[in-house]
Design an enzyme around this catalytic site. Structure first.
Site, PDB file in Angstrom:
ATOM      1  N   CYS A   9     -15.689  -6.133 -29.629  1.00 26.51           N
ATOM      2  CA  CYS A   9     -16.345  -7.424 -29.836  1.00 26.51           C
ATOM      3  C   CYS A   9     -15.356  -8.389 -30.486  1.00 26.51           C
ATOM      4  O   CYS A   9     -14.282  -7.964 -30.939  1.00 26.51           O
ATOM      5  CB  CYS A   9     -17.597  -7.273 -30.698  1.00 26.51           C
ATOM      6  SG  CYS A   9     -17.265  -6.897 -32.436  1.00 26.51           S
ATOM      7  N   PRO A  10     -15.670  -9.686 -30.540  1.00 27.23           N
ATOM      8  CA  PRO A  10     -14.705 -10.663 -31.055  1.00 27.23           C
ATOM      9  C   PRO A  10     -14.211 -10.384 -32.465  1.00 27.23           C
ATOM     10  O   PRO A  10     -13.024 -10.532 -32.748  1.00 27.23           O
ATOM     11  CB  PRO A  10     -15.482 -11.987 -30.988  1.00 27.23           C
ATOM     12  CG  PRO A  10     -16.412 -11.802 -29.847  1.00 27.23           C
ATOM     13  CD  PRO A  10     -16.822 -10.358 -29.916  1.00 27.23           C
TER      14      PRO A  10
END
Length: 490
Positions: A9-10
């Site tokens: 994920c970011p």
């Protein structure tokens, strides 16, 4: 059946590990063996070549690029975002099994780090989130160092280091370490280091957006484009455009066929030279000045907001923070707030965003404590973890609840977060820290009012979700939901 997966994920914190846990539980429930490689903020423990070779299919649950994806060439592939893996892990497992059983053609390994079969909107979001994911550690390091410098050195530390007038005293600024220590002491050193880290935000953002598009060939033109965006005053908006431009140019150059004699120097000479020159010229002559004007106008407008305008901005930022709990909309609000910290001055938007981001896990934790019978055992455990996650500004602590009951939970927490964001802006609270939650309360202006705003939002979220769950629902629910994974880092 043996399967393998990669989650990313970011921020590389909560979503990465929650998606991994959800997939592992779903695979076990379906009678399959699944090994997961988490590409998070703490690095990654790569799957072994033997495990990959033995796997019948691969799952990529990622909102950013999957590192070293060519290891999985030749395997049937299922791709999804981390939120889908958290919300519907069984569906992804079933898709992977189906692809393996039907011997589906594997997805090609691409030069671009993002799947070309995805829609334009999906690819654009992944490219932007790739840049954000690599930028956030610079935000945390630089922002907290600057905040500590102000905490121990006073508000005048910036003028002592950079030069300027503060409190009627004019400072010349410093250029070397001995002057720095003599003039501003250790807080001055912290401020200088933090300012340098912060100066890299736009170049890193642009560089890794380009990296997401074109892999390594995109880094040089992307970073240079980001530096030029900073130099021309185009800021974050210019950095976004520079990253997309650099990635596109570099990607196009990698598709050019050249004689064998020139292929060896293509990646180390021709692509960096041509792409950097093209991006540099466009940034200086076409993009820089117009975007700088827009950036300056936007900054002045937001800075000048008072009264109802500021409260409205706080309401909007707060609702965005709760909408997808760490997803793209949340990151847009967070990145905007971080941009207001770039000058090293306290930020009202940053205070509103951080306070609002704490509300969803705290509100749901309070709800589970007030009416335990409305929640499953897994939700109650997630609520117990929600106190710490919320206090640490990890909004993802609300995801297990939203995954199980999105129509009731998401509007409820958006109400609470919006209220907190609006109240924080209304009282004129500020923050010097880009992260940390309650643990950096000493770096927040008007901390007692911020804590009160958080408490109000938490109560609104809890009451709203309890009211929503009481409509048409029986108590003592039995449906399981994903449990909250402990993030590798707060």
């Amino acid at each position: 059946m043996k399967l393998v997966a990669v989650t990313s994920c970011p921020t590389g914190i909560a979503h990465t590990y929650m998606a991994a846990e959800a997939l592992e539980q779903a695979a076990e429930a379906a009678g399959h063996e699944l090994l997961v490689e988490t590409q998070g903020s703490a690095g990654m423990d790569p799957l072994s070549p033997q495990d990959i070779a033995a796997a019948r299919a691969v799952i990529f649950a990622a909102d950013v690029e999957v590192r070293d994806r060519d290891r999985f060439a030749g395997k049937p592939l299922v791709q999804a975002g981390v939120k889908q893996a958290i919300n519907n892990p069984a569906e992804l497992i079933a898709q992977a099994v189906d692809r393996a059983d039907t011997d589906a053609a594997p997805a090609p390994v691409l030069v671009s780090k993002v799947d070309e079969s995805a829609g334009v909107g999906t690819r654009l979001r992944q490219w932007l989130m790739t840049g954000v994911s690599y930028m956030i550690p610079f935000v945390a390091a630089g922002g907290l160092l600057i905040a500590l410098a102000f905490l121990f050195g006073g508000a005048e530390v910036a003028s002592k280091v950079n030069g300027g007038t503060f409190g009627g005293v004019t400072y010349a600024g410093v250029t070397d370490l001995s002057q720095l220590l003599a003039t501003a002491g250790v807080p001055g050193v912290l401020f200088k280091i933090g300012a340098v880290a912060f100066s890299m935000l736009v170049p890193i953002l642009a560089g890794f957006i380009a990296f997401g598009i074109a892999d390594r060939p995109g880094l040089v033109p992307g970073v240079v484009g980001g530096l030029l965006a900073t130099a021309t005053g185009a800021g974050f908006l210019g950095g976004l455009l520079a990253g997309l431009l650099a990635g596109g140019v570099a990607y196009a150059l990698t598709r050019v066929s050249l004689p064998r004699a020139l292929q060896a120097v293509m990646p180390v000479v021709i692509i960096p030279l041509v792409s950097t020159a093209v991006v540099g010229v466009i940034m200086l002559l076409v993009i820089g000045s117009p975007v700088a004007a827009v950036q300056t106008g936007l900054t002045n407008w937001l800075t000048g907001m008072t009264g109802a305008g500021a409260v409205g901005l706080g309401l909007l930022l707060g609702a965005m923070m709760a909408f997808d709990m760490g997803g793209p909309v949340n990151k847009v609000a967070y990145t905007f707030a971080v941009g207001t910290l770039a000058s090293g001055t306290p930020s009202a938007a940053m205070a509103a965003v951080m306070a609002a981001g704490m509300v969803p896990p705290l509100g749901l934790a309070l709800a589970t404590a007030l009416r335990r019978r409305l929640f499953t055992d897994a939700e109650r455990k997630a609520g117990e973890a929600g106190w710490l996650l919320g206090a640490s500004f990890i909004t993802e602590g609300a995801i297990p609840f939203a995954a199980a009951d999105p129509l009731r939970v998401i509007p409820s927490i958006m109400l609470g977060s919006a209220a907190t964001g609006g109240l924080t802006m209304a009282v004129g609270a500020t923050s010097l820290a880009p992260h940390g939650g309650i643990w950096v309360v000493g770096l927040i202006g008007k901390p007692l009012l911020v804590l009160l705003a958080i408490a109000v939002g938490m109560v609104i979220a809890a009451v709203s979700v309890l009211a929503a769950k009481s409509i048409g629902r029986t108590e003592n629910p039995t449906d399981p939901v994903p449990t909250t994974a402990t993030p590798a880092a707060a």
